[in-house]
Motif scaffolding. Sequence first.
Motif, PDB file in Angstrom:
ATOM      1  N   UNK A  15      66.142 -37.723  -1.552  1.00  0.00           N
ATOM      2  CA  UNK A  15      66.511 -37.315  -0.352  1.00  0.00           C
ATOM      3  C   UNK A  15      65.309 -37.206   0.792  1.00  0.00           C
ATOM      4  N   UNK A  16      63.881 -37.492   0.357  1.00  0.00           N
ATOM      5  CA  UNK A  16      62.893 -37.682   1.313  1.00  0.00           C
ATOM      6  C   UNK A  16      62.955 -38.967   2.056  1.00  0.00           C
ATOM      7  N   UNK A  17      61.847 -39.095   2.960  1.00  0.00           N
ATOM      8  CA  UNK A  17      61.588 -40.159   3.756  1.00  0.00           C
ATOM      9  C   UNK A  17      60.168 -40.588   3.801  1.00  0.00           C
ATOM     10  N   UNK A  18      60.114 -42.099   3.940  1.00  0.00           N
ATOM     11  CA  UNK A  18      58.847 -42.657   4.130  1.00  0.00           C
ATOM     12  C   UNK A  18      58.929 -43.604   5.140  1.00  0.00           C
ATOM     13  N   UNK A  19      57.773 -44.015   5.718  1.00  0.00           N
ATOM     14  CA  UNK A  19      57.694 -44.870   6.901  1.00  0.00           C
ATOM     15  C   UNK A  19      56.768 -46.172   6.325  1.00  0.00           C
ATOM     16  N   UNK A  20      57.364 -47.183   6.150  1.00  0.00           N
ATOM     17  CA  UNK A  20      56.316 -48.305   5.724  1.00  0.00           C
ATOM     18  C   UNK A  20      55.988 -49.058   7.122  1.00  0.00           C
ATOM     19  N   UNK A  21      54.635 -49.667   6.906  1.00  0.00           N
ATOM     20  CA  UNK A  21      54.041 -50.290   7.996  1.00  0.00           C
ATOM     21  C   UNK A  21      53.659 -51.792   7.313  1.00  0.00           C
ATOM     22  N   UNK A  22      53.803 -52.844   8.372  1.00  0.00           N
ATOM     23  CA  UNK A  22      53.257 -54.156   7.815  1.00  0.00           C
ATOM     24  C   UNK A  22      52.475 -54.744   9.104  1.00  0.00           C
ATOM     25  N   UNK A  23      51.014 -54.828   8.891  1.00  0.00           N
ATOM     26  CA  UNK A  23      50.178 -55.019   9.802  1.00  0.00           C
ATOM     27  C   UNK A  23      49.902 -56.470   9.743  1.00  0.00           C
ATOM     28  N   UNK A  24      49.969 -57.273  10.786  1.00  0.00           N
ATOM     29  CA  UNK A  24      49.563 -58.816  10.808  1.00  0.00           C
ATOM     30  C   UNK A  24      48.356 -58.759  11.543  1.00  0.00           C
ATOM     31  N   UNK A  73      56.404 -53.696  16.624  1.00  0.00           N
ATOM     32  CA  UNK A  73      55.867 -53.339  17.831  1.00  0.00           C
ATOM     33  C   UNK A  73      54.891 -54.537  17.894  1.00  0.00           C
ATOM     34  N   UNK A  74      55.256 -55.505  18.686  1.00  0.00           N
ATOM     35  CA  UNK A  74      54.646 -56.801  18.924  1.00  0.00           C
ATOM     36  C   UNK A  74      53.297 -56.759  19.541  1.00  0.00           C
ATOM     37  N   UNK A  75      53.136 -55.740  20.458  1.00  0.00           N
ATOM     38  CA  UNK A  75      51.874 -55.363  20.962  1.00  0.00           C
ATOM     39  C   UNK A  75      50.819 -54.934  19.707  1.00  0.00           C
ATOM     40  N   UNK A  76      51.064 -54.144  18.900  1.00  0.00           N
ATOM     41  CA  UNK A  76      50.465 -53.612  18.049  1.00  0.00           C
ATOM     42  C   UNK A  76      50.460 -54.630  16.671  1.00  0.00           C
ATOM     43  N   UNK A  77      51.374 -55.623  16.773  1.00  0.00           N
ATOM     44  CA  UNK A  77      51.272 -56.476  15.829  1.00  0.00           C
ATOM     45  C   UNK A  77      51.951 -55.937  14.601  1.00  0.00           C
ATOM     46  N   UNK A  78      52.937 -55.138  14.566  1.00  0.00           N
ATOM     47  CA  UNK A  78      53.094 -54.388  13.520  1.00  0.00           C
ATOM     48  C   UNK A  78      54.681 -54.230  13.191  1.00  0.00           C
ATOM     49  N   UNK A  79      55.011 -54.285  11.929  1.00  0.00           N
ATOM     50  CA  UNK A  79      56.371 -54.067  11.477  1.00  0.00           C
ATOM     51  C   UNK A  79      56.703 -52.855  10.858  1.00  0.00           C
TER      52      UNK A  79
END
Length: 125
Positions: A15-24, A73-79
């Motif tokens: 039931x919880x949440x997480x936010x994954x990031x992928x930095x290029x 966010x293509x400015x931050x180069x992150x998915x």
Amino acid sequence: QLQLVESGGGLVQPGGSLRLSCAASGFTLGAYVMTWFRQAPGKEREVISCISAGGGDTRYADSVTGRFTISRDNVRNTLYLQMNNLKPEDTAVYYCAARLGLLILRGCEGEYDYWGQGTQVTVSS
């Protein structure tokens, strides 16, 4: 150095949440279709979600539709992958991947150029 680096995984209760990031780094993310995959122990890798280079088109696996949201966010180069209402069956290593191109192919298919190292997500009480 050309690479993708995932972060944001961890242990969360059902039931919880997480936010994954992928930095290029080393290349411009805005020229690539981006996809999240996952692989659970003993199972094949599966596509979770993909997003077009400009961010205007997204696809989701049936198993995560309505719970996960992909964004970039293509400015931050992150998915990103926002994961809500997590279930034990979401437990897996999550990977991001980049495919040169602007448009999503059916089923998020294609030859991927870059892969991240993966981040573990564990959903357990």
